[in-house]
Design a protein around this motif. Structure first.
Motif, PDB file in Angstrom:
ATOM      1  N   ARG A  36      48.638 106.066  92.695  1.00 53.65           N
ATOM      2  CA  ARG A  36      47.618 107.104  92.867  1.00 53.65           C
ATOM      3  C   ARG A  36      47.485 107.517  94.321  1.00 53.65           C
ATOM      4  N   THR A  37      48.577 107.919  94.909  1.00 58.71           N
ATOM      5  CA  THR A  37      48.526 108.391  96.291  1.00 58.71           C
ATOM      6  C   THR A  37      48.682 109.897  96.292  1.00 58.71           C
ATOM      7  N   TYR A  38      48.283 110.512  97.363  1.00 61.75           N
ATOM      8  CA  TYR A  38      48.365 111.961  97.485  1.00 61.75           C
ATOM      9  C   TYR A  38      49.660 112.358  98.193  1.00 61.75           C
ATOM     10  N   SER A  39      50.772 111.960  97.642  1.00 61.43           N
ATOM     11  CA  SER A  39      52.055 112.283  98.256  1.00 61.43           C
ATOM     12  C   SER A  39      52.447 113.719  97.901  1.00 61.43           C
ATOM     13  N   GLU A  40      53.500 114.166  98.502  1.00 66.70           N
ATOM     14  CA  GLU A  40      53.951 115.538  98.308  1.00 66.70           C
ATOM     15  C   GLU A  40      54.860 115.683  97.083  1.00 66.70           C
ATOM     16  N   LEU A 109      37.931 113.745  79.281  1.00 62.37           N
ATOM     17  CA  LEU A 109      37.281 113.958  80.571  1.00 62.37           C
ATOM     18  C   LEU A 109      38.124 113.366  81.699  1.00 62.37           C
ATOM     19  N   VAL A 110      38.603 112.135  81.514  1.00 58.81           N
ATOM     20  CA  VAL A 110      39.440 111.478  82.522  1.00 58.81           C
ATOM     21  C   VAL A 110      40.711 112.289  82.766  1.00 58.81           C
ATOM     22  N   GLU A 111      41.367 112.717  81.702  1.00 63.86           N
ATOM     23  CA  GLU A 111      42.610 113.484  81.831  1.00 63.86           C
ATOM     24  C   GLU A 111      42.363 114.830  82.516  1.00 63.86           C
ATOM     25  N   LEU A 112      41.240 115.469  82.219  1.00 62.07           N
ATOM     26  CA  LEU A 112      40.932 116.749  82.876  1.00 62.07           C
ATOM     27  C   LEU A 112      40.653 116.562  84.359  1.00 62.07           C
ATOM     28  N   VAL A 113      39.979 115.471  84.711  1.00 60.41           N
ATOM     29  CA  VAL A 113      39.755 115.177  86.128  1.00 60.41           C
ATOM     30  C   VAL A 113      41.098 114.941  86.817  1.00 60.41           C
ATOM     31  N   GLN A 114      42.004 114.233  86.141  1.00 60.30           N
ATOM     32  CA  GLN A 114      43.340 114.022  86.711  1.00 60.30           C
ATOM     33  C   GLN A 114      44.082 115.347  86.863  1.00 60.30           C
ATOM     34  N   LEU A 115      43.925 116.232  85.906  1.00 60.11           N
ATOM     35  CA  LEU A 115      44.585 117.537  85.970  1.00 60.11           C
ATOM     36  C   LEU A 115      44.062 118.357  87.151  1.00 60.11           C
ATOM     37  N   VAL A 116      42.762 118.411  87.295  1.00 53.62           N
ATOM     38  CA  VAL A 116      42.150 119.212  88.357  1.00 53.62           C
ATOM     39  C   VAL A 116      42.417 118.593  89.733  1.00 53.62           C
ATOM     40  N   LYS A 118      44.803 116.504  90.465  1.00 60.95           N
ATOM     41  CA  LYS A 118      46.236 116.239  90.616  1.00 60.95           C
ATOM     42  C   LYS A 118      46.515 114.796  91.050  1.00 60.95           C
ATOM     43  N   VAL A 119      45.726 113.879  90.520  1.00 56.05           N
ATOM     44  CA  VAL A 119      45.917 112.442  90.722  1.00 56.05           C
ATOM     45  C   VAL A 119      46.289 111.877  89.363  1.00 56.05           C
ATOM     46  N   GLY A 120      47.401 111.148  89.293  1.00 50.76           N
ATOM     47  CA  GLY A 120      47.886 110.735  87.975  1.00 50.76           C
ATOM     48  C   GLY A 120      48.538 111.933  87.321  1.00 50.76           C
ATOM     49  N   SER A 121      48.452 112.009  86.011  1.00 52.23           N
ATOM     50  CA  SER A 121      48.997 113.171  85.311  1.00 52.23           C
ATOM     51  C   SER A 121      48.265 113.374  83.994  1.00 52.23           C
ATOM     52  N   PHE A 122      48.094 114.630  83.627  1.00 50.37           N
ATOM     53  CA  PHE A 122      47.474 114.951  82.348  1.00 50.37           C
ATOM     54  C   PHE A 122      48.516 114.723  81.260  1.00 50.37           C
ATOM     55  N   ASP A 123      48.159 113.914  80.256  1.00 51.65           N
ATOM     56  CA  ASP A 123      49.118 113.566  79.206  1.00 51.65           C
ATOM     57  C   ASP A 123      48.372 113.403  77.888  1.00 51.65           C
ATOM     58  N   VAL A 124      48.738 114.215  76.894  1.00 52.63           N
ATOM     59  CA  VAL A 124      48.082 114.096  75.588  1.00 52.63           C
ATOM     60  C   VAL A 124      48.366 112.743  74.947  1.00 52.63           C
ATOM     61  N   ASP A 125      49.485 112.128  75.288  1.00 52.24           N
ATOM     62  CA  ASP A 125      49.773 110.790  74.763  1.00 52.24           C
ATOM     63  C   ASP A 125      48.759 109.773  75.274  1.00 52.24           C
TER      64      ASP A 125
END
Length: 156
Positions: A36-40, A109-116, A118-125
């Motif tokens: 969970r780092t903010y890399s490029e 909610l967690v996945e949407l926060v990750q999407l917005v 851009k930490v982690g990744s949004f995944d329906v799985d």
């Protein structure tokens, strides 16, 4: 069970829930160990159900057991406490369908926060696996409550 015991149980459940939420937030959004780092790097998301689950199963040897366990089992295990604690905290949430629906909602909610963020990744799985974890947690609550009730009845 006395009122005092019920109150202590509820306070303990709230304390555990707050600790659980804190740890969950840390591992989902801030843990460098979890990547969970903010890399490029470019942001990835998955909107196709079972795509990532199949990928992890098919390429399990190439990805390694640790990665497979972290992704598949980790997403399930992460939501087991949610499914166990929710019925303790709110008596109106003691129905299976409610716990499953709220597990899905919280996971979304967690996945949407990750999407917005851009930490982690949004995944329906992840939604699927987290919801399964919440359901397993609810079953764990039912078992623990059943054991507690039988033990309590035997003492009286």
């Amino acid at each position: 069970m006395s009122q005092k015991t019920r109150k202590l149980l509820r306070i303990g459940a709230w304390i555990l829930f707050v600790i659980y939420l804190g740890l969950l937030c840390y591992f989902l959004f801030f843990s460098e160990m979890m990547g969970r780092t903010y890399s490029e790097r470019s942001y990835h998301y998955n909107l196709m159900p079972l795509k990532e689950i199949k990928r992890f199963i098919i390429y399990r040897k190439a990805l390694g057991a640790k990665a497979v366990c972290f992704n598949l089992l980790g997403n399930i295990v992460a939501f087991i406490p949610y499914g166990m604690l929710l019925p303790l905290l709110a008596h109106n949430q003691r129905k299976f369908y409610r716990v499953v629906l709220l597990s899905f909602d919280f996971s979304l909610l967690v996945e949407l926060v990750q999407l917005v963020s851009k930490v982690g990744s949004f995944d329906v799985d992840d939604l699927i696996l987290n919801t399964i974890g919440g359901a397993i947690g609810y079953v764990g609550f039912l078992l623990a409550n059943h054991i507690r009730c039988h033990k309590f009845e035997q003492k009286e």
